[in-house]
Design an enzyme around this catalytic site. Sequence first.
Site, PDB file in Angstrom:
ATOM      1  N   THR A  11      -1.393  13.245   1.426  1.00 21.87           N
ATOM      2  CA  THR A  11      -1.594  13.216   2.879  1.00 21.87           C
ATOM      3  C   THR A  11      -1.232  11.861   3.482  1.00 21.87           C
ATOM      4  OG1 THR A  11      -3.891  12.587   2.546  1.00 21.87           O
ATOM      5  CG2 THR A  11      -3.453  14.935   2.837  1.00 21.87           C
ATOM      6  N   ASN A  13       1.216   8.291   4.164  1.00 21.02           N
ATOM      7  CA  ASN A  13       2.596   8.045   4.612  1.00 21.02           C
ATOM      8  C   ASN A  13       3.597   8.282   3.492  1.00 21.02           C
ATOM      9  OD1 ASN A  13       2.106   7.226   7.218  1.00 21.02           O
ATOM     10  ND2 ASN A  13       2.082   5.026   6.750  1.00 21.02           N
ATOM     11  N   VAL A  14       3.322   7.697   2.327  1.00 13.23           N
ATOM     12  CA  VAL A  14       4.283   7.762   1.218  1.00 13.23           C
ATOM     13  C   VAL A  14       4.261   9.149   0.577  1.00 13.23           C
ATOM     14  CG1 VAL A  14       4.892   6.801  -1.044  1.00 13.23           C
ATOM     15  CG2 VAL A  14       4.197   5.276   0.823  1.00 13.23           C
ATOM     16  N   SER A  40      -9.830  15.353   1.570  1.00 16.13           N
ATOM     17  CA  SER A  40      -8.588  15.928   2.125  1.00 16.13           C
ATOM     18  C   SER A  40      -8.319  17.347   1.629  1.00 16.13           C
ATOM     19  CB  SER A  40      -7.392  15.057   1.734  1.00 16.13           C
ATOM     20  OG  SER A  40      -7.500  13.795   2.293  1.00 16.13           O
ATOM     21  N   CYS A 130       7.331  -2.437  -1.833  1.00 11.63           N
ATOM     22  CA  CYS A 130       8.489  -2.106  -0.985  1.00 11.63           C
ATOM     23  C   CYS A 130       9.379  -3.317  -0.696  1.00 11.63           C
ATOM     24  CB  CYS A 130       8.031  -1.464   0.321  1.00 11.63           C
ATOM     25  SG  CYS A 130       6.526  -2.152   1.006  1.00 11.63           S
ATOM     26  N   GLN A 157       7.816  -7.390   7.966  1.00  8.10           N
ATOM     27  CA  GLN A 157       7.418  -6.092   7.407  1.00  8.10           C
ATOM     28  C   GLN A 157       6.739  -5.195   8.443  1.00  8.10           C
ATOM     29  OE1 GLN A 157       6.392  -8.369   3.281  1.00  8.10           O
ATOM     30  NE2 GLN A 157       5.619  -6.281   3.395  1.00  8.10           N
ATOM     31  N   HIS A 242      11.392  -2.498   6.673  1.00  8.12           N
ATOM     32  CA  HIS A 242      11.136  -3.911   6.383  1.00  8.12           C
ATOM     33  C   HIS A 242      12.466  -4.675   6.447  1.00  8.12           C
ATOM     34  CE1 HIS A 242       7.135  -2.915   5.373  1.00  8.12           C
ATOM     35  NE2 HIS A 242       7.092  -3.214   4.091  1.00  8.12           N
TER      36      HIS A 242
HETATM   37  C1  11C Z   1       3.000  -3.748   2.958  1.00  8.53           C
HETATM   38  N1  11C Z   1       4.314  -4.055   0.952  1.00  8.53           N
HETATM   39  O1  11C Z   1       4.043  -3.722   3.628  1.00  8.53           O
HETATM   40  C2  11C Z   1       3.035  -3.613   1.452  1.00  8.53           C
HETATM   41  C3  11C Z   1       2.699  -2.193   1.089  1.00  8.53           C
HETATM   42  O2  11C Z   1       1.831  -3.296  -3.485  1.00  8.53           O
HETATM   43  O3  11C Z   1       2.594  -1.340  -3.070  1.00  8.53           O
HETATM   44  C4  11C Z   1       2.806  -1.875  -0.386  1.00  8.53           C
HETATM   45  C5  11C Z   1       1.817  -2.607  -1.235  1.00  8.53           C
HETATM   46  C6  11C Z   1       2.100  -2.398  -2.699  1.00  8.53           C
HETATM   47  O4  11C Z   1       1.887  -3.862   3.457  1.00  8.53           O
END
Ligand code: 11C
Length: 344
Positions: A11, A13-14, A40, A130, A157, A242
């Site tokens: 449920t 985002n990813v 959920s 990411c 980001q 990002h």
């Molecule tokens: C952010 N990069 O943009 C982070 C999200 O270690 O998988 C991913 C955090 C991770 O907040």
Amino acid sequence: MGYKVAVVGATGNVGREMLNILDERKFPADEVVVLASRRSVGVEVSYGDRTLKVKALEHYDFSDVDICLMSAGGAVSKEWSPKIGAAGAVVIDNSSAWRMDPDVPLIVPEVNADAVAGFTKKNIIANPNCSTAQLVVALKPLHDKATITRVVVATYQSVSGAGKDAMDELFSQTKAVYTNSELVNKKFPKRIAFNVIPEIDVFMEDGYTKEEWKMMMETKKILDPKIRLTATCVRVPVFVGHSEAVNIEFANPITADEARNILRNAPGCLVIDKHEPGGYVTPYEAAGEDATYISRIREDNTVENGLSLWCVSDNLRKGAALNAIQIAECLINRKLISAKKKAA
Ligand code: 11C
């Protein structure tokens, strides 16, 4: 016979993006099950033109699952990935829980696909952060050509990296500014609407944040332990995508033209680099796309062999869901897994 795939954290985002990408890429799944925490259960999520109902992770029997895509955070992964792996499913985990474990490969297929074979020790494969994923896609072909010694990166980001509530916070704060209402901060330490925040994840003792530490350590594990990297990670009021301003020092000479040609032919990279107004990619254009876009490639004459570039990608796709599914495809293409016989 196709594979049985479980998506844990379906449920979020990813998780939702994982379902979109499984469908888009026609992943050879005979069955996809969606799992999440008890609260959920029953929530409906889309998988192509189908609607799937979320089941409870804690009651699920993984014995006939072939691949488990996990995107439920570090604590859930720490508890469940070893159990799911022991039940015989290969776990591809999106959290930071296993990335630095020497018995768990940390994979970006364009960069270190061969290392995927090491998954058998724990039946777990880690997906990087990411901001690391897109960076190493851009660095790898340049490293092969001229050997990178040092990288200085500043990130921009998007809020989707911090989850759905963070996206809602940007939306509601932006609305509050225009309607002169009270701004509420829950997800971010300062207001994010019309602002930028140089803090992602927790602070470490040396003054860096954990996000910055992850970029350094994960780049070493995926690409080359000899690369020295320093990062400043910044949250910006962008919903998806990002961006990174990257400065690279090399052991050997490399020109901007050479880098442009190398990156044009590199897997996962798309170069848009016109020296004219708007001749580069911004996160708005990268959102919903699979590529790592590279623009603004130029020589840095303040060091002996230096280049600067601008790198943008969809953090929910290449930074998370897409990379995880590419890892699963890698296991299948290399015949490292086969579909289990399912009960009739
Ligand atoms: C952010 N990069 O943009 C982070 C999200 O270690 O998988 C991913 C955090 C991770 O907040």
